[in-house]
Design a protein around this motif. Structure first.
Motif, PDB file in Angstrom:
ATOM      1  N   PHE A 214       0.997  -1.244  -0.220  1.00  0.00           N
ATOM      2  CA  PHE A 214      -0.030   0.032   0.040  1.00  0.00           C
ATOM      3  C   PHE A 214       1.073   1.410  -0.030  1.00  0.00           C
ATOM      4  O   PHE A 214       0.678   2.244  -0.713  1.00  0.00           O
ATOM      5  N   ILE A 215       1.988   1.103   0.821  1.00  0.00           N
ATOM      6  CA  ILE A 215       2.657   2.614   0.855  1.00  0.00           C
ATOM      7  C   ILE A 215       3.655   2.724  -0.344  1.00  0.00           C
ATOM      8  O   ILE A 215       3.667   3.485  -0.879  1.00  0.00           O
ATOM      9  N   ASN A 216       3.683   1.520  -1.069  1.00  0.00           N
ATOM     10  CA  ASN A 216       4.689   1.491  -2.557  1.00  0.00           C
ATOM     11  C   ASN A 216       3.389   1.856  -3.389  1.00  0.00           C
ATOM     12  O   ASN A 216       3.869   2.019  -4.694  1.00  0.00           O
ATOM     13  N   LYS A 217       2.311   2.056  -3.403  1.00  0.00           N
ATOM     14  CA  LYS A 217       1.234   2.302  -4.081  1.00  0.00           C
ATOM     15  C   LYS A 217       0.772   1.368  -5.010  1.00  0.00           C
ATOM     16  O   LYS A 217       0.556   1.436  -6.044  1.00  0.00           O
ATOM     17  N   GLU A 218       1.243  -0.014  -4.626  1.00  0.00           N
ATOM     18  CA  GLU A 218       0.779  -1.167  -5.276  1.00  0.00           C
ATOM     19  C   GLU A 218      -0.452  -1.616  -4.921  1.00  0.00           C
ATOM     20  O   GLU A 218      -0.367  -2.763  -3.955  1.00  0.00           O
ATOM     21  N   TYR A 219      -1.503  -1.053  -5.272  1.00  0.00           N
ATOM     22  CA  TYR A 219      -2.808  -1.306  -4.625  1.00  0.00           C
ATOM     23  C   TYR A 219      -3.350  -2.496  -4.933  1.00  0.00           C
ATOM     24  O   TYR A 219      -3.943  -3.173  -4.080  1.00  0.00           O
ATOM     25  N   GLU A 220      -3.270  -2.868  -6.011  1.00  0.00           N
ATOM     26  CA  GLU A 220      -3.553  -4.422  -6.270  1.00  0.00           C
ATOM     27  C   GLU A 220      -3.061  -5.561  -5.675  1.00  0.00           C
ATOM     28  O   GLU A 220      -3.889  -6.426  -4.948  1.00  0.00           O
ATOM     29  N   SER A 221      -1.828  -5.385  -5.493  1.00  0.00           N
ATOM     30  CA  SER A 221      -1.107  -6.600  -4.462  1.00  0.00           C
ATOM     31  C   SER A 221      -1.441  -6.530  -3.308  1.00  0.00           C
ATOM     32  O   SER A 221      -1.740  -7.433  -2.434  1.00  0.00           O
ATOM     33  N   ALA A 222      -1.597  -5.177  -2.590  1.00  0.00           N
ATOM     34  CA  ALA A 222      -2.136  -4.730  -1.139  1.00  0.00           C
ATOM     35  C   ALA A 222      -3.447  -5.613  -1.194  1.00  0.00           C
ATOM     36  O   ALA A 222      -3.647  -6.129   0.056  1.00  0.00           O
ATOM     37  N   LYS A 223      -4.310  -5.225  -2.024  1.00  0.00           N
ATOM     38  CA  LYS A 223      -5.484  -5.811  -2.292  1.00  0.00           C
ATOM     39  C   LYS A 223      -5.731  -7.313  -1.816  1.00  0.00           C
ATOM     40  O   LYS A 223      -6.596  -7.918  -1.018  1.00  0.00           O
ATOM     41  N   GLU A 224      -4.919  -7.873  -2.708  1.00  0.00           N
ATOM     42  CA  GLU A 224      -4.706  -9.388  -2.572  1.00  0.00           C
ATOM     43  C   GLU A 224      -4.335  -9.970  -1.274  1.00  0.00           C
ATOM     44  O   GLU A 224      -4.749 -10.960  -0.582  1.00  0.00           O
ATOM     45  N   CYS A 225      -3.356  -9.152  -0.544  1.00  0.00           N
ATOM     46  CA  CYS A 225      -2.724  -9.619   0.737  1.00  0.00           C
ATOM     47  C   CYS A 225      -3.884  -9.310   1.584  1.00  0.00           C
ATOM     48  O   CYS A 225      -4.480 -10.306   2.596  1.00  0.00           O
ATOM     49  N   TYR A 226      -4.611  -8.336   1.838  1.00  0.00           N
ATOM     50  CA  TYR A 226      -5.765  -8.209   2.660  1.00  0.00           C
ATOM     51  C   TYR A 226      -7.046  -9.111   2.505  1.00  0.00           C
ATOM     52  O   TYR A 226      -7.340  -9.719   3.411  1.00  0.00           O
ATOM     53  N   LEU A 227      -7.130  -9.747   1.062  1.00  0.00           N
ATOM     54  CA  LEU A 227      -8.226 -10.757   0.980  1.00  0.00           C
ATOM     55  C   LEU A 227      -7.782 -11.947   1.560  1.00  0.00           C
ATOM     56  O   LEU A 227      -8.714 -12.817   1.982  1.00  0.00           O
ATOM     57  N   GLU A 228      -6.383 -12.128   1.155  1.00  0.00           N
ATOM     58  CA  GLU A 228      -5.911 -13.594   1.667  1.00  0.00           C
ATOM     59  C   GLU A 228      -5.995 -13.628   3.344  1.00  0.00           C
ATOM     60  O   GLU A 228      -6.326 -14.567   4.104  1.00  0.00           O
ATOM     61  N   ALA A 229      -5.698 -12.420   3.987  1.00  0.00           N
ATOM     62  CA  ALA A 229      -5.759 -12.498   5.298  1.00  0.00           C
ATOM     63  C   ALA A 229      -7.286 -12.503   5.959  1.00  0.00           C
ATOM     64  O   ALA A 229      -7.449 -13.145   6.986  1.00  0.00           O
ATOM     65  N   MET A 230      -8.091 -12.124   5.250  1.00  0.00           N
ATOM     66  CA  MET A 230      -9.495 -11.978   5.607  1.00  0.00           C
ATOM     67  C   MET A 230      -9.939 -13.755   5.342  1.00  0.00           C
ATOM     68  O   MET A 230     -10.695 -14.227   5.893  1.00  0.00           O
ATOM     69  N   GLY A 231      -9.383 -14.261   4.292  1.00  0.00           N
ATOM     70  CA  GLY A 231      -9.725 -15.802   4.170  1.00  0.00           C
ATOM     71  C   GLY A 231      -9.143 -16.487   5.102  1.00  0.00           C
ATOM     72  O   GLY A 231      -9.496 -17.524   5.558  1.00  0.00           O
ATOM     73  N   VAL A 232      -8.102 -16.165   5.820  1.00  0.00           N
ATOM     74  CA  VAL A 232      -7.501 -16.917   7.001  1.00  0.00           C
ATOM     75  C   VAL A 232      -8.357 -16.498   8.155  1.00  0.00           C
ATOM     76  O   VAL A 232      -8.668 -17.549   9.231  1.00  0.00           O
ATOM     77  N   GLN A 233      -8.463 -15.357   8.498  1.00  0.00           N
ATOM     78  CA  GLN A 233      -9.153 -14.923   9.622  1.00  0.00           C
ATOM     79  C   GLN A 233     -10.461 -13.934   9.117  1.00  0.00           C
ATOM     80  O   GLN A 233      -9.986 -12.692   8.963  1.00  0.00           O
ATOM     81  N   GLY A 234     -11.571 -14.402   8.912  1.00  0.00           N
ATOM     82  CA  GLY A 234     -12.743 -13.792   8.697  1.00  0.00           C
ATOM     83  C   GLY A 234     -12.988 -12.601   9.228  1.00  0.00           C
ATOM     84  O   GLY A 234     -13.515 -11.564   8.729  1.00  0.00           O
ATOM     85  N   ASP A 235     -12.668 -12.356  10.537  1.00  0.00           N
ATOM     86  CA  ASP A 235     -13.148 -11.186  11.317  1.00  0.00           C
ATOM     87  C   ASP A 235     -11.801 -10.329  11.651  1.00  0.00           C
ATOM     88  O   ASP A 235     -11.785  -9.584  12.528  1.00  0.00           O
ATOM     89  N   CYS A 236     -10.757 -10.490  10.750  1.00  0.00           N
ATOM     90  CA  CYS A 236      -9.460  -9.732  10.862  1.00  0.00           C
ATOM     91  C   CYS A 236      -9.852  -8.263  10.721  1.00  0.00           C
ATOM     92  O   CYS A 236      -9.854  -7.752   9.601  1.00  0.00           O
ATOM     93  N   ALA A 237     -10.055  -7.223  11.687  1.00  0.00           N
ATOM     94  CA  ALA A 237     -10.469  -6.005  11.477  1.00  0.00           C
ATOM     95  C   ALA A 237      -9.589  -5.240  10.606  1.00  0.00           C
ATOM     96  O   ALA A 237      -9.931  -4.391   9.736  1.00  0.00           O
ATOM     97  N   GLN A 238      -8.123  -5.412  10.903  1.00  0.00           N
ATOM     98  CA  GLN A 238      -7.023  -4.608  10.058  1.00  0.00           C
ATOM     99  C   GLN A 238      -7.140  -4.874   8.641  1.00  0.00           C
ATOM    100  O   GLN A 238      -7.033  -3.851   8.082  1.00  0.00           O
ATOM    101  N   ALA A 239      -7.369  -5.974   8.355  1.00  0.00           N
ATOM    102  CA  ALA A 239      -7.325  -6.383   7.064  1.00  0.00           C
ATOM    103  C   ALA A 239      -8.427  -5.848   6.375  1.00  0.00           C
ATOM    104  O   ALA A 239      -8.593  -5.251   5.097  1.00  0.00           O
TER     105      ALA A 239
END
Length: 645
Positions: A412-437
């Motif tokens: 996200f800081i490097n403005k790679e928003y698509e890659s950041a989105k993939e990481c956040y979605l993967e984190a949500m897949g691991v923990q559905g209520d991960c508030a930070q993700a």
């Protein structure tokens, strides 16, 4: 016909059945027109004996007891109570029946005990505490029964649930007096219950005595933890440290654990225990070990920051040294929590030093250390190091939601928003209520110009953590930027209910109302914003301008004066004050304002021109004030070019 006339007719004397039956019985055949044997006829005709009737009634009572237990297990509590009451009534009738027929009553005590105990448990299931206590009391007052002390324990549990701790203590003490010397486990648990009741009553020193007696009888982690809490509440740090050492040295498989833990009539020894006893009793060694770790870890968390008020870290060091030999995993966990506490104190250097030491360990500990180091590096602005630590944590555990969020933040800081989105979605897949993700996914969708997806993410955060100000603000802001004023007003209104003193939010809500023809509400929220933050120049000027447009010049003066105080380098606020004075007929005051402005801004031609104009119109002064003819000419030229005031 002659043959028939010579025959003798049948008579009614000595019925033919009697003759035929006698004849048939002698010949071995039985006349049975109804297909019923003689033995069946005898069984129907014969009446049951009182003993048989009593036996059938006992079977019915036992059947009702079994049905009560089955109904309770199916959560049919009211039906179970009805069955238990029916069993109780039949048991009373059976006792009267046996007495009337002088039948043996050897089994009466056991049946009475089972029936009334079943009724008491049914009352408990329906939260009818008084009726349950009455039933137990009836049993306790019967002839001495081997389980009478356990009835007292159940009564104590009920009094405890009713917050009647003095009565609970009395019942527990009666049960303790009836306990045999070889029943150490029972005595230990009763003493612990007495300690719990004393603690709840506020008699902490009496609770200490009970817990110490229980520990001397059969030490266990739960009682030791309760004792530690009492000494900590009393401020006795030396005893607290001694208690902690004693808990650490308690063996995992003690004599208390070897005995059957399901020995009491109630579901647990303390059916309603204090908050300190919130862990269920253990039924095997694995769960016992988990519970032991629970009490040890919480005891360490209580003791560590309390040992040295001047140096909280020294307490953590002492706790880790005590745990190191017997409970190394818990010592490592305390070290992780110590580093986290350094982070909360914003001492990143010390926290990093501890985490780098933990990074050398293996397994889960290393993963946690790398995750925290990634977070620290991110805060320090070293995004590359943060990404490396996040990758190291994921190499150990690819399902580490926190590490995935850290990696996404680096993208996200490097403005790679698509890659950041993939990481956040993967984190949500691991923990559905991960508030930070979820929250960061909303921000990323906002940067990707996907407002609808962003709103869905923030609304999900709102469901997980209701009234979260950050999520509410993001939802309202997206609607505002998208020119969806109605929804923006709705969410900003919800936000102001959560943070009613945020001047910026109040101001934005005021502007939204003003844009949607709700000027009175718009003014109200801007006034509230000014009340909470009276130095916002934009809000002050907008309020003053609103009063001018409504020709309420007198009220606008105050706000333009405030603007002049906040921004004294700008002459226009003073000119607005003077203009408002002129509009309400206070020409003399307006003239003085112009003079004061010229003292601060002597080169202002506009101010000199306005002063000259008001002097001519209302003969407030003469032209001697302007001695420089060239300056007058310049002022006149400026006046001709300037719009009318």
């Amino acid at each position: 016909s002659m043959g028939l006339s010579n025959m003798r007719p049948w008579t009614s004397v000595g019925g033919s059945d009697a003759v035929s039956v006698a004849t048939m019985s002698m010949s071995g055949n039985t006349f049975d027109p109804l297909n019923a044997t003689s033995s069946h006829i005898n069984s129907v005709v014969r009446e049951k004996s009182p003993r048989e009737i009593a036996g059938e009634q006992e079977l019915q009572i036992n059947k009702h007891i079994d049905e009560t237990v089955l109904l309770k297990s199916n959560s049919k509590k009211i039906e179970a109570l009805d069955k238990a009451k029916e069993a109780g009534k039949k048991e009373q009738l059976l006792r009267k029946y046996k007495k009337a027929h002088s039948l043996p009553r050897d089994n009466d005590l056991a049946l009475t005990f089972a029936t009334w105990f079943n009724l008491a448990r049914a009352y408990e299931a329906n939260d009818m505490m008084d009726e349950a206590i009455e039933s137990y009391n009836f049993l306790a007052n019967q002839r001495k029964h081997p389980l009478s002390r356990r009835l007292r324990i159940n009564m104590g549990n009920l009094y405890y649930a009713k917050l009647d701790y003095s009565s609970a203590i009395r019942q527990y003490k009666i049960a303790l007096d009836q306990t045999e010397k070889d029943e150490r486990s029972v005595a230990h648990k009763i003493r612990r219950n007495i300690g719990n009741a004393y603690f709840k009553s506020g008699y902490i020193r009496d609770a200490v005595k009970s817990y110490e007696d229980a520990m001397s009888c059969a030490p266990d982690f739960q009682t030791g933890f309760n004792l530690l809490v009492c000494h900590l509440a009393l401020g006795d740090l030396d005893s607290t440290k001694a208690d902690f050492v004693r808990i650490v040295e308690t063996p995992f498989k003690s004599e208390l654990f070897d005995q059957d833990s399901n020995i009491f009539l109630s579901d647990t020894l303390c059916g309603t225990q204090s908050e300190m006893d919130g862990v269920k009793k253990c039924n095997n060694l694995d769960s016992y070990t988990k519970d032991a770790d629970y009490f040890l870890l919480n005891a360490a968390r209580l003791v560590a920051p309390s040992i040295d008020v001047n140096d909280w870290s020294a307490g953590y060091d002492w706790v880790r040294s005590v745990l190191q030999d017997r409970h190394e995993s818990l010592a490592v966990q305390i070290e992780l929590e110590q580093s986290t506490r350094w982070l909360k104190r914003k001492d990143f250097k010390t926290a990093s030093k501890m985490l780098r030491a933990l990074e050398k360990k293996l397994g889960e500990t290393k993963a946690i250390a790398c995750t925290n180091l990634s977070f620290i590096s991110f805060l320090d602005g070293d995004v590359d190091a943060a990404a490396e630590y996040a990758e190291a944590a994921l190499d150990i555990d690819q399902y580490n939601a926190s590490a995935l969020v850290n990696r996404g933040n680096c993208h996200f800081i490097n403005k790679e928003y698509e890659s950041a989105k993939e990481c956040y979605l993967e984190a949500m897949g691991v923990q559905g209520d991960c508030a930070q993700a979820i929250f960061n996914l909303g921000l990323t969708n906002g940067m990707l110009k996907l407002p609808e997806e962003a709103v869905r993410s923030f609304e999900k955060i709102h469901r997980i953590t209701p009234n979260n100000p950050s999520a509410l603000y993001q939802i309202a802001d997206i609607h505002d930027v998208s020119d969806n004023d109605e929804d923006a007003i709705k969410w900003f209104s919800v936000l102001t209910a959560r943070v009613p003193t945020d001047a910026t939010i109040l101001a934005r809500l005021g502007y939204l109302f003003s844009q949607n023809d709700s000027e009175s509400q718009g003014l109200h929220y801007r006034m509230e914003s000014f009340r909470h933050w009276p130095v916002d120049l934009g809000v002050i000027v907008s309020i003053g301008t609103w009063f001018v447009t409504k020709k309420m010049f007198e009220k606008s003066i105050f706000f333009f004066q405030q603007a002049a105080l906040i921004d004294p380098t700008e002459i226009k606020w003073g000119l607005m004050v003077a203009n408002a004075q002129r509009r309400i007929g206070e020409h003399q005051l307006g003239f003085k304002v112009y003079e004061n402005l010229l003292e601060k801004f002597p080169e202002s031609i506009e101010c000199k021109l306005l002063r000259m104009k008001i002097s001519f119109q209302f003969s407030i002064s003469n032209l001697d004030l302007l001695t420089n003819d060239m300056l007058i000419l310049q002022a006149c030229r400026a006046y001709l070019r300037a719009p009318s005031i």
